[in-house]
Design an enzyme around this catalytic site. Sequence first.
Site, PDB file in Angstrom:
ATOM      1  N   LYS A  77       1.439  11.941   1.921  1.00 30.79           N
ATOM      2  CA  LYS A  77       0.779  11.408   0.726  1.00 30.79           C
ATOM      3  C   LYS A  77       0.005  12.511   0.018  1.00 30.79           C
ATOM      4  O   LYS A  77      -0.587  13.386   0.666  1.00 30.79           O
ATOM      5  CB  LYS A  77      -0.145  10.257   1.137  1.00 30.79           C
ATOM      6  CG  LYS A  77      -0.748   9.470  -0.028  1.00 30.79           C
ATOM      7  CD  LYS A  77      -1.558   8.287   0.492  1.00 30.79           C
ATOM      8  CE  LYS A  77      -2.185   7.472  -0.625  1.00 30.79           C
ATOM      9  NZ  LYS A  77      -2.964   6.316  -0.115  1.00 30.79           N
ATOM     10  N   SER A 152      -2.134   1.935  -2.061  1.00 28.03           N
ATOM     11  CA  SER A 152      -1.913   3.111  -2.887  1.00 28.03           C
ATOM     12  C   SER A 152      -0.839   4.056  -2.352  1.00 28.03           C
ATOM     13  O   SER A 152      -0.416   4.979  -3.051  1.00 28.03           O
ATOM     14  CB  SER A 152      -3.234   3.886  -3.032  1.00 28.03           C
ATOM     15  OG  SER A 152      -3.707   4.328  -1.766  1.00 28.03           O
ATOM     16  N   SER A 176      -3.935   0.248   2.053  1.00 30.05           N
ATOM     17  CA  SER A 176      -3.040   1.136   1.310  1.00 30.05           C
ATOM     18  C   SER A 176      -1.856   1.672   2.097  1.00 30.05           C
ATOM     19  O   SER A 176      -0.957   2.273   1.519  1.00 30.05           O
ATOM     20  CB  SER A 176      -3.823   2.315   0.728  1.00 30.05           C
ATOM     21  OG  SER A 176      -4.624   1.889  -0.345  1.00 30.05           O
TER      22      SER A 176
END
Length: 488
Positions: A77, A152, A176
């Site tokens: 990420k 996210s 997330s």
Amino acid sequence: MSFNNQSIDQLHDLLVKKEISATELTKATLEDIHAREQAVGSFITISDDMAIAQAKEIDDKGIDADNVMSGIPLAVKDNISTKGILTTAASKMLYNYEPIFDATAVEKLYAKDMIVIGKANMDEFAMGGSTETSYFKKTNNAWDHSKVPGGSSGGSAAAVASGQVRLSLGSDTGGSIRQPASFNGIVGMKPTYGRVSRFGLFAFGSSLDQIGPMSQTVKENAQLLTVISGHDVRDSTSSERTVGDFTAKIGQDIQGMKIALPKEYLGEGIAPGVKETIIKAAKHLEKLGAVIEEVSLPHSKYGVAVYYIIASSEASSNLQRFDGIRYGYRTENYKNLDDIYVNTRSEGFGDEVKRRIMLGTFSLSSGYYDAYYKKAGQVRSLIIQDFEKVFADYDLILGPTAPTTAFDLDSLNHDPVAMYLADILTIPVNLAGLPGISIPAGFDKGLPVGMQLIGPKFSEETIYQVAAAFEATTDYHKQQPKIFGGEN
């Protein structure tokens, strides 16, 4: 040739036997990424040259037969620091930021000869539940490109679900990792707070954030968590507990295990198809020998309100460092120092980030601190006590990961409260610092439904045990979207 249908164990076997090399595997993975990227949009940065160079180094020294992750590529990420690879947090504020250090989790990947193949798209500074607040692009759901991938960590989830990579790292502040795992039909674990070092993770909510693994299967998830876990002197919140092998209990039966099903998790706001899927999954666990009983978590309904006060307050403090002076974006529109501060932040942050900074600043301001931030902390304690009472009698808690399946792109952008409520089932786990996993549990109208399993602190092995027992006796994890060669 594509290797994306091979498990990590199978890939390791091929690498050890020299039937493939790490370089060949990396090049094949890059081909899979590029072939699917236009349709899915999982990545902000794809580090072709650096990944191939890493793979060649690993081939030169030889695959470690005792290290199952040796030569395995993965996505990371884009809020996790990677030396020499752009790390933007999906924000204009950091659009050209190239760190000079690796996050501890990334150091641990490299120590096991893993290959960071690219940086996954996300909501800006991890603030969002749909990966639509990214400055760079929107990511599509792997199963239906008109739907969101969740957030996210939407890019990390879509990359795994679409067959671009087998593994990825995400971060979880209020769901997330787990919510996008549910929306994309993969496995996502939010570890116990302190299990994985946060050093090098761009801070959002410092008392809530955790880095965690996302994968095709439960065992692969446990294998990756084993790599990234452990104490770090650079993170004062990291646990000093010895890290074992998180795959240790996988394959053991769950006969007699007591699992709680909170009535609040199947109440108002839960889509009928999701509720039906989770009830069916609970009955399946009963057939495997588990005892499922209804309980209550009465304060969980306050979780969203508590979370958005605490997380926004922590974010408003953490994001003060982005001021146009030290690094990152700087406005060209200024006459004095105040202009630099104001215009840099106004131009560099997106709307959702600015909204949360304002919420947090208000909650911490004189005259409102007691009414909002202090009270939120008190209710957080009640939520923690609810979990402690349940875990005094039960091994785990189960429920849906999200109240619905993936929703349409652009459908909730102008309704932030509705977007926030999508995390109502995951947020309490972060507030209490507990481990929680989402695993594929079925489908509703062709879209994946995730089941969430929550345990007491540091009970990841038990969570993996139950998750693996469910996975081994169902085929939901084997079903793939069309982009990955499936029929769905």
